[in-house]
Design a protein around this motif. Sequence first.
Motif, PDB file in Angstrom:
ATOM      1  N   VAL A 181       0.833  -1.196   0.000  1.00 28.39           N
ATOM      2  CA  VAL A 181       0.000   0.000   0.000  1.00 28.39           C
ATOM      3  C   VAL A 181       0.873   1.254   0.000  1.00 28.39           C
ATOM      4  CG1 VAL A 181      -1.817   1.272   1.195  1.00 28.39           C
ATOM      5  CG2 VAL A 181      -1.804  -1.237   1.263  1.00 28.39           C
ATOM      6  N   PHE A 182       0.629   2.141  -0.964  1.00 33.05           N
ATOM      7  CA  PHE A 182       1.329   3.415  -1.071  1.00 33.05           C
ATOM      8  C   PHE A 182       0.342   4.528  -0.707  1.00 33.05           C
ATOM      9  CE2 PHE A 182       3.546   0.475  -3.764  1.00 33.05           C
ATOM     10  CZ  PHE A 182       4.890   0.848  -3.736  1.00 33.05           C
ATOM     11  N   PHE A 183       0.735   5.420   0.210  1.00 30.57           N
ATOM     12  CA  PHE A 183      -0.169   6.482   0.666  1.00 30.57           C
ATOM     13  C   PHE A 183       0.655   7.628   1.249  1.00 30.57           C
ATOM     14  CE2 PHE A 183       0.949   4.352   4.463  1.00 30.57           C
ATOM     15  CZ  PHE A 183       0.632   5.151   5.551  1.00 30.57           C
ATOM     16  N   ASN A 184      -0.037   8.707   1.634  1.00 27.52           N
ATOM     17  CA  ASN A 184       0.614   9.857   2.261  1.00 27.52           C
ATOM     18  C   ASN A 184       0.078  10.032   3.670  1.00 27.52           C
ATOM     19  OD1 ASN A 184       1.754  12.259   3.022  1.00 27.52           O
ATOM     20  ND2 ASN A 184       0.732  13.521   1.487  1.00 27.52           N
ATOM     21  N   ILE A 232      -1.168  -7.170   4.705  1.00 28.21           N
ATOM     22  CA  ILE A 232      -0.398  -6.070   4.128  1.00 28.21           C
ATOM     23  C   ILE A 232       1.085  -6.389   4.289  1.00 28.21           C
ATOM     24  CG2 ILE A 232       0.043  -3.600   4.152  1.00 28.21           C
ATOM     25  CD1 ILE A 232      -2.842  -4.381   3.417  1.00 28.21           C
ATOM     26  N   SER A 233       1.772  -6.553   3.170  1.00 28.11           N
ATOM     27  CA  SER A 233       3.194  -6.882   3.249  1.00 28.11           C
ATOM     28  C   SER A 233       4.055  -5.652   3.477  1.00 28.11           C
ATOM     29  CB  SER A 233       3.647  -7.588   1.961  1.00 28.11           C
ATOM     30  OG  SER A 233       3.529  -6.729   0.843  1.00 28.11           O
ATOM     31  N   GLN A 234       3.569  -4.481   3.058  1.00 23.91           N
ATOM     32  CA  GLN A 234       4.357  -3.265   3.213  1.00 23.91           C
ATOM     33  C   GLN A 234       3.473  -2.037   3.055  1.00 23.91           C
ATOM     34  OE1 GLN A 234       7.662  -3.159   0.515  1.00 23.91           O
ATOM     35  NE2 GLN A 234       8.705  -1.477   1.544  1.00 23.91           N
ATOM     36  N   GLU A 235       3.740  -1.001   3.869  1.00 20.59           N
ATOM     37  CA  GLU A 235       3.123   0.300   3.716  1.00 20.59           C
ATOM     38  C   GLU A 235       4.220   1.294   3.359  1.00 20.59           C
ATOM     39  OE1 GLU A 235       0.856   1.448   7.125  1.00 20.59           O
ATOM     40  OE2 GLU A 235      -0.552  -0.245   6.970  1.00 20.59           O
ATOM     41  N   VAL A 236       4.030   2.048   2.263  1.00 23.64           N
ATOM     42  CA  VAL A 236       5.072   2.930   1.746  1.00 23.64           C
ATOM     43  C   VAL A 236       4.575   4.371   1.744  1.00 23.64           C
ATOM     44  CG1 VAL A 236       6.624   3.414  -0.178  1.00 23.64           C
ATOM     45  CG2 VAL A 236       5.897   1.056   0.277  1.00 23.64           C
ATOM     46  N   GLU A 285      11.246   3.037  -5.800  1.00 24.13           N
ATOM     47  CA  GLU A 285      12.346   2.085  -5.629  1.00 24.13           C
ATOM     48  C   GLU A 285      11.892   0.822  -4.916  1.00 24.13           C
ATOM     49  OE1 GLU A 285      15.348   4.224  -3.547  1.00 24.13           O
ATOM     50  OE2 GLU A 285      16.240   5.077  -5.371  1.00 24.13           O
ATOM     51  N   THR A 286      10.801   0.922  -4.136  1.00 27.26           N
ATOM     52  CA  THR A 286      10.349  -0.238  -3.369  1.00 27.26           C
ATOM     53  C   THR A 286       9.671  -1.286  -4.244  1.00 27.26           C
ATOM     54  OG1 THR A 286       8.193   0.744  -2.868  1.00 27.26           O
ATOM     55  CG2 THR A 286      10.002   1.242  -1.351  1.00 27.26           C
ATOM     56  N   VAL A 287       9.284  -0.896  -5.459  1.00 23.87           N
ATOM     57  CA  VAL A 287       8.562  -1.822  -6.332  1.00 23.87           C
ATOM     58  C   VAL A 287       9.420  -3.043  -6.668  1.00 23.87           C
ATOM     59  CG1 VAL A 287       7.489  -2.112  -8.595  1.00 23.87           C
ATOM     60  CG2 VAL A 287       7.092  -0.016  -7.290  1.00 23.87           C
ATOM     61  N   GLY A 304       4.439  -8.465  -2.277  1.00 28.17           N
ATOM     62  CA  GLY A 304       3.002  -8.693  -2.349  1.00 28.17           C
ATOM     63  C   GLY A 304       2.555  -9.152  -3.720  1.00 28.17           C
ATOM     64  N   ASP A 305       1.259  -9.398  -3.849  1.00 31.54           N
ATOM     65  CA  ASP A 305       0.689  -9.768  -5.147  1.00 31.54           C
ATOM     66  C   ASP A 305      -0.240  -8.687  -5.687  1.00 31.54           C
ATOM     67  OD1 ASP A 305      -1.497 -10.024  -3.468  1.00 31.54           O
ATOM     68  OD2 ASP A 305      -1.725 -12.195  -3.732  1.00 31.54           O
ATOM     69  N   LEU A 306      -0.189  -7.490  -5.077  1.00 31.47           N
ATOM     70  CA  LEU A 306      -1.088  -6.404  -5.460  1.00 31.47           C
ATOM     71  C   LEU A 306      -0.486  -5.077  -5.010  1.00 31.47           C
ATOM     72  CD1 LEU A 306      -3.991  -5.394  -6.361  1.00 31.47           C
ATOM     73  CD2 LEU A 306      -4.644  -5.724  -3.957  1.00 31.47           C
ATOM     74  N   ILE A 307      -0.562  -4.054  -5.861  1.00 32.76           N
ATOM     75  CA  ILE A 307      -0.170  -2.689  -5.498  1.00 32.76           C
ATOM     76  C   ILE A 307      -1.438  -1.860  -5.316  1.00 32.76           C
ATOM     77  CG2 ILE A 307       0.832  -0.544  -6.388  1.00 32.76           C
ATOM     78  CD1 ILE A 307       3.065  -2.172  -7.593  1.00 32.76           C
ATOM     79  N   VAL A 308      -1.504  -1.148  -4.194  1.00 36.23           N
ATOM     80  CA  VAL A 308      -2.638  -0.286  -3.896  1.00 36.23           C
ATOM     81  C   VAL A 308      -2.122   1.142  -3.780  1.00 36.23           C
ATOM     82  CG1 VAL A 308      -4.553   0.176  -2.321  1.00 36.23           C
ATOM     83  CG2 VAL A 308      -3.756  -2.177  -2.655  1.00 36.23           C
ATOM     84  N   LEU A 309      -2.581   2.014  -4.662  1.00 38.21           N
ATOM     85  CA  LEU A 309      -2.111   3.402  -4.718  1.00 38.21           C
ATOM     86  C   LEU A 309      -3.202   4.338  -4.196  1.00 38.21           C
ATOM     87  CD1 LEU A 309      -0.424   3.338  -8.238  1.00 38.21           C
ATOM     88  CD2 LEU A 309       0.732   3.390  -6.020  1.00 38.21           C
ATOM     89  N   LEU A 310      -2.916   5.009  -3.083  1.00 37.00           N
ATOM     90  CA  LEU A 310      -3.891   5.884  -2.439  1.00 37.00           C
ATOM     91  C   LEU A 310      -3.281   7.257  -2.186  1.00 37.00           C
ATOM     92  CD1 LEU A 310      -5.196   3.241   0.138  1.00 37.00           C
ATOM     93  CD2 LEU A 310      -6.092   3.722  -2.151  1.00 37.00           C
ATOM     94  N   PRO A 311      -2.794   7.920  -3.234  1.00 42.77           N
ATOM     95  CA  PRO A 311      -2.183   9.236  -3.048  1.00 42.77           C
ATOM     96  C   PRO A 311      -3.225  10.332  -2.884  1.00 42.77           C
ATOM     97  CG  PRO A 311      -2.280   8.751  -5.371  1.00 42.77           C
ATOM     98  CD  PRO A 311      -2.818   7.523  -4.657  1.00 42.77           C
TER      99      PRO A 311
END
Length: 462
Positions: free
Chosen positions: A251-254, A278-282, A291-293, A298-305
Amino acid sequence: MVVLGLGTGAIAFKDQLPFLSGITSGASSPISSFLGLLGNNQVSDRLSRGDKLLFPELVTPAKEAGAVAFAAGDFATALTQFESSLQEQRNDPEARIYLNNAKVGTNPSFTLAAVVPIAESPNPALEILRGVAQAQEEMVAAGIPVQVLIADDANEADLAVQVAKALVADPSVIAVLGHGSSDPSVAAAPIYTSGQLPMIAPTSTSTDLTQLAKGEDGVNYIFRTIPNDQFTGTALARYALTTMGKKNAVVFFNPQNSYSQSLKDAFVSTFNLEGGSISQEVDLSQGNPAETVATATGDLIVLLPNSDTFEPAVAVVKANQKKLPILAGDAFYRIESLQQAGAELEGAILSVPWHGQASPNAEFVSTSTALWGGLVNWRTALAYDVGQVFRSAQTQANLTPSGDPSLRSAFAQALAQSDFQAAGATGTIQFTPSGDRNASVLLLTVQPGSTSGTGFDFAPVK
């Protein structure tokens, strides 16, 4: 596909998408010093019923003349000049709002304040104001005297508080439509509550708004026509688990933004509770998150910018190169997503509260298309719905324009009734006791297409 201009030049006005940019950052207006426009921190210079023009890039000679006439109280001339400006720029909601304000003139009227992020995000501000203008025009035509006071909070929490204090102090303002995003809404909401001035947010989704206390009179003053982030996060999480069969998300978020944080919390809580992990929160606001990609497990990218972290989120999409499927929040529902990473986003799933191709109110779609010359997006629809909420409450509570501040509380109490409802662009609008909208969200996918001009389009998931 219709091609129109936000300014004086021709700009693509696309189906399915936000209105494309016709306002260039850094553009200047030769009359900005005369009108006291953007960049001035005086709150009074950020408020206008028609005496000031808040979008310098949309100035026409007729519109400027209309503002001068409006400021002088010459509403007949102002009306004529704003009509003339709309002949040149038909999809300018500022001019249409001022036109209808001039029609009302000095007659007893209700005032709705529309607070939008003009200085920071002029195009989303215009999208919201189109919904406001359409609702106002329909009310004025129906004999409901409504003036709209436009306010610019520049998407800044501190300025939003100043604007809120100014609106509370204006006894003619019966309700506030806004703010444009969650952080300013959360900052300003306590000011409205203490001043017993209802705020109805069309585009602020943070669950922080749900947690706010009621007024000292026991009345709730904070409402919204958009579902909060819990609805969106839950919908995305369940789609990932049940339809996509994905169990391990990155999961990518701010974390510095209320909207992004609350959407992340909603997604994570549902995803974990219903069988995922959740394997990682970025943090999208720090370093180089793309760079973390390369090392993602995980098996899924979740983008919540949020809007401020959109560019780092696009970088994540490009770095992923379609290796992992992508889910995204509504911050990705913009033409820049397709322009910058359409091929890499193909197959991605994102959530929005409304889409013209799946609208429950076909009449709104046809009417708005005729008015603006093209299809509108969810910000316009949900802002229009605030107008429908006011119209229904005004009828049900039999409110008449008197300038009495007690109208504010009567309006809020009407919205809080268990049987209150309004028919809007997005369907039937009802509120929970917390002021939240009880409604579902819509999932879109990115697929090849010719509508946007990028080679890819957003389309409802079937």
